[in-house]
Design an enzyme around this catalytic site. Sequence first.
Site, PDB file in Angstrom:
ATOM      1  CG  HIS A 206       7.487  21.424   8.979  1.00  0.00           C
ATOM      2  ND1 HIS A 206       6.373  21.847   8.293  1.00  0.00           N
ATOM      3  CD2 HIS A 206       8.394  21.079   8.032  1.00  0.00           C
ATOM      4  CE1 HIS A 206       6.583  21.751   6.985  1.00  0.00           C
ATOM      5  NE2 HIS A 206       7.816  21.285   6.806  1.00  0.00           N
ATOM      6  CG  ASP A 234       3.737  23.617   9.484  1.00  0.00           C
ATOM      7  OD1 ASP A 234       4.791  24.104   9.922  1.00  0.00           O
ATOM      8  OD2 ASP A 234       3.699  22.678   8.666  1.00  0.00           O
ATOM      9  N   GLY A 313      11.624  19.824   0.580  1.00  0.00           N
ATOM     10  CA  GLY A 313      12.323  21.056   0.223  1.00  0.00           C
ATOM     11  C   GLY A 313      11.365  22.158  -0.178  1.00  0.00           C
ATOM     12  CB  SER A 315       8.670  22.510   3.949  1.00  0.00           C
ATOM     13  OG  SER A 315       8.037  21.293   4.168  1.00  0.00           O
ATOM     14  CB  SER A 330       1.805  22.261   5.979  1.00  0.00           C
ATOM     15  OG  SER A 330       1.969  21.439   7.116  1.00  0.00           O
TER      16      SER A 330
END
Length: 359
Positions: A206, A234, A313, A315, A330
């Site tokens: 993402h 993802d 942040g 991720s 994720s």
Amino acid sequence: MKHRRIPGRRAAVAGAGIAALVAAGVTFQTANASEPAKTPVAATLSSTAAGTLASTLAEDLGSDAAGTYYDAKSKNLVVNVLDEAAAKTVRQHGAKARIVANSLAALDGARTTLQKDATIPGTSWATDPVTNKVVVTADKTVSQAEWTKLAKVVDGLGAKAELKRSKGEFKPFVAGGDAITGSGGRCSLGFNVVKGGQPYFLTAGHCTHAISTWSDSSGKQIGQNEKSSFPGTDFGLVKYTAGVDHPSAVDLYNGSAQTITKAGEATVGEKVTRSGSTTHVHTGTVKGLNATVNYSEGTVSGLIQTDVCAEPGDSGGSLFDGDTAIGLTSGGSGDCTSGGETFFQPVTAALSATGSQIG
């Protein structure tokens, strides 16, 4: 460790969960007396060794396997099975056995029903080996009407599922390892990898779905997207375009780093560590595998569910166990003050899909 496959049983993919030991007393007769046979003692294992044994037992048990998990307190692998014959096989391999009601096939059937009838943004589900159920969670954005619909579907699944409410909101953590930035957002670098002899890194899909060119925390451009997958899965693969150091290590934010030498599969009950650019380093436990989460941006499946906290942040950041890469951050709900659920893309699936390797 290789073991002979039990003939006539279908090999099954290793599932989510397992539970406590149920041992039946077995006796044998001698010429003059009878005495109880000794039940094999469960082996003391590391979480990595438990994961390897879980894969072996899933293959040997076939359709009699009903999930596994690692008991960190006793350091034993616990295996759910459907009958005493399978339990005996489990004990002979050095694991604990628990006879349960729901097979993996039955739990997978429940997941299929949920996917068909209850794919509502703000919900998730994962197979829990400890309860031998599919645990369905609704976040705070799920309306009362949606909750009623969801509860009806879960009730229809009987003892195969349970429903609970999360205080937070399921969302991708865009905003672990070192910070990487692009136009409109900040994420975290997951793991440095090699493909075709060239350096790349993995992060969340993402993140790469929204950003194509990446810079480090100093603002220096370091990479360009090569592959991105979100929703569904993802992960994103970024090729280094600058001559910067790219060690196979994770930043521990204390002046040191954890060297990463390999990738591995998560095991329910395993203690894991996450590193990310917002909240740095936190630890927790794997709670479920093959989890599905319905973000407002789309559904992602095949995830690892944990109780490790994370925030925007983080991720793409690293989930690991010692020198073993486990997952890429994720999303989830909550924060590192109140806690919550966090989901990770398995790194082994990302490596396979991108043709890269830990290097």
